[in-house]
Design a protein around this motif. Structure first.
Motif, PDB file in Angstrom:
ATOM      1  N   LEU A   1     -32.789 -15.089  40.292  1.00 38.59           N
ATOM      2  CA  LEU A   1     -32.833 -16.413  40.811  1.00 38.59           C
ATOM      3  C   LEU A   1     -31.447 -16.982  41.339  1.00 38.59           C
ATOM      4  N   ALA A   2     -30.549 -16.982  40.245  1.00 41.90           N
ATOM      5  CA  ALA A   2     -29.152 -17.442  40.491  1.00 41.90           C
ATOM      6  C   ALA A   2     -28.414 -16.771  41.687  1.00 41.90           C
ATOM      7  N   GLU A   3     -28.464 -15.459  41.449  1.00 43.07           N
ATOM      8  CA  GLU A   3     -27.904 -14.690  42.695  1.00 43.07           C
ATOM      9  C   GLU A   3     -28.562 -15.085  44.093  1.00 43.07           C
ATOM     10  N   ASP A   4     -29.771 -15.178  44.375  1.00 38.13           N
ATOM     11  CA  ASP A   4     -30.246 -15.498  45.378  1.00 38.13           C
ATOM     12  C   ASP A   4     -29.949 -16.830  45.834  1.00 38.13           C
TER      13      ASP A   4
ATOM     14  N   ARG B   1     -25.229 -10.413  33.942  1.00 37.41           N
ATOM     15  CA  ARG B   1     -25.272 -11.091  35.250  1.00 37.41           C
ATOM     16  C   ARG B   1     -25.667 -12.597  35.399  1.00 37.41           C
ATOM     17  N   ALA B   2     -26.250 -13.104  34.345  1.00 37.93           N
ATOM     18  CA  ALA B   2     -26.404 -14.439  34.634  1.00 37.93           C
ATOM     19  C   ALA B   2     -25.191 -15.169  33.830  1.00 37.93           C
ATOM     20  N   LEU B   3     -24.527 -14.607  32.803  1.00 40.66           N
ATOM     21  CA  LEU B   3     -23.054 -14.880  32.586  1.00 40.66           C
ATOM     22  C   LEU B   3     -21.928 -14.897  33.521  1.00 40.66           C
ATOM     23  N   TYR B   4     -22.038 -14.003  34.466  1.00 38.80           N
ATOM     24  CA  TYR B   4     -21.223 -13.948  35.602  1.00 38.80           C
ATOM     25  C   TYR B   4     -21.461 -14.867  36.658  1.00 38.80           C
TER      26      TYR B   4
ATOM     27  N   SER C   1     -17.603  -9.249  25.874  1.00 41.25           N
ATOM     28  CA  SER C   1     -19.015  -8.482  25.950  1.00 41.25           C
ATOM     29  C   SER C   1     -18.696  -7.125  26.495  1.00 41.25           C
ATOM     30  N   ASP C   2     -18.003  -7.178  27.651  1.00 43.73           N
ATOM     31  CA  ASP C   2     -17.801  -5.659  28.312  1.00 43.73           C
ATOM     32  C   ASP C   2     -16.601  -5.751  29.115  1.00 43.73           C
ATOM     33  N   PRO C   3     -15.640  -5.343  28.963  1.00 46.54           N
ATOM     34  CA  PRO C   3     -14.379  -5.615  30.029  1.00 46.54           C
ATOM     35  C   PRO C   3     -14.952  -4.711  31.274  1.00 46.54           C
ATOM     36  N   SER C   4     -15.908  -3.939  31.396  1.00 44.64           N
ATOM     37  CA  SER C   4     -16.048  -3.298  32.564  1.00 44.64           C
ATOM     38  C   SER C   4     -17.131  -4.040  33.570  1.00 44.64           C
ATOM     39  N   ALA C   5     -17.760  -5.298  32.874  1.00 38.09           N
ATOM     40  CA  ALA C   5     -19.110  -5.875  33.289  1.00 38.09           C
ATOM     41  C   ALA C   5     -18.760  -6.478  34.666  1.00 38.09           C
ATOM     42  N   ARG C   6     -17.708  -7.293  34.730  1.00 36.58           N
ATOM     43  CA  ARG C   6     -17.335  -8.021  35.918  1.00 36.58           C
ATOM     44  C   ARG C   6     -17.137  -7.073  37.124  1.00 36.58           C
ATOM     45  N   ALA C   7     -16.582  -5.887  37.128  1.00 34.97           N
ATOM     46  CA  ALA C   7     -16.184  -5.104  38.275  1.00 34.97           C
ATOM     47  C   ALA C   7     -17.613  -4.273  38.593  1.00 34.97           C
TER      48      ALA C   7
ATOM     49  N   ILE D   1     -20.685  -5.861  38.092  1.00 36.64           N
ATOM     50  CA  ILE D   1     -21.478  -6.988  38.785  1.00 36.64           C
ATOM     51  C   ILE D   1     -21.003  -6.963  40.232  1.00 36.64           C
ATOM     52  N   GLU D   2     -19.796  -7.105  40.628  1.00 36.59           N
ATOM     53  CA  GLU D   2     -19.240  -7.271  41.753  1.00 36.59           C
ATOM     54  C   GLU D   2     -19.473  -5.978  42.618  1.00 36.59           C
TER      55      GLU D   2
END
Length: 140
Positions: A49-52, A100-103, A128-134, A136-137
């Motif tokens: 929902l947040a992404e949309d 994803r919600a955190l991002y 949490s995970d240094p690779s998460a941002r990349a 997700i993007e």
């Protein structure tokens, strides 16, 4: 098993449980606004929902949806044994909704000028995970 090089003080990774009903609705093409009322504790549904909302230029809605997804995720993490610190690997698919919600929360917080929140969320996401941002993007 060798423990050489392992940080014995670091908590084990937290792995959230699968959400088969949510995934089935996503695979069936249901919209997040139809999934959330049936699964209001799902961080993934709230993150979607947040992404949309973000994609539609509705920054405040994105912020609000992401905030709910973040808090639902914290509840789920605690239920899975998380004690406020430690890895939450993006590679474990059920963790992705929370991350994803955190991002999304960090992105929307930046857009409304909430700089202290952005810093806190950035640290939390990286811890949490240094690779998460990349990861997700790369989805967009």
């Amino acid at each position: 098993m060798s423990i050489i090089g392992k940080n014995l003080m670091e908590p084990e990774p937290t792995l959230l449980p699968e959400e088969p009903e949510v995934l089935a609705q996503i695979e069936a093409g249901d919209l997040p606004e139809d999934i959330v009322p049936k699964h209001p504790t799902s961080s993934l549904a709230w993150a979607m929902l947040a992404e949309d909302a973000w994609d539609e230029g509705r920054t405040l809605d994105s912020y609000a949806y992401a905030r709910v997804g973040y808090h639902r995720g914290l509840d789920a993490l605690r239920g899975a044994g998380w004690r406020g610190a430690g890895p939450v690997p993006f590679s474990h698919a059920p963790n992705q909704g929370f991350l994803r919600a955190l991002y999304a929360l960090g992105r929307a917080a930046a857009a409304i000028g909430e700089s202290e929140e952005v810093q806190r969320i950035t640290t939390f996401l990286n811890d949490s995970d240094p690779s998460a941002r990349a990861a997700i993007e790369a989805r967009h």
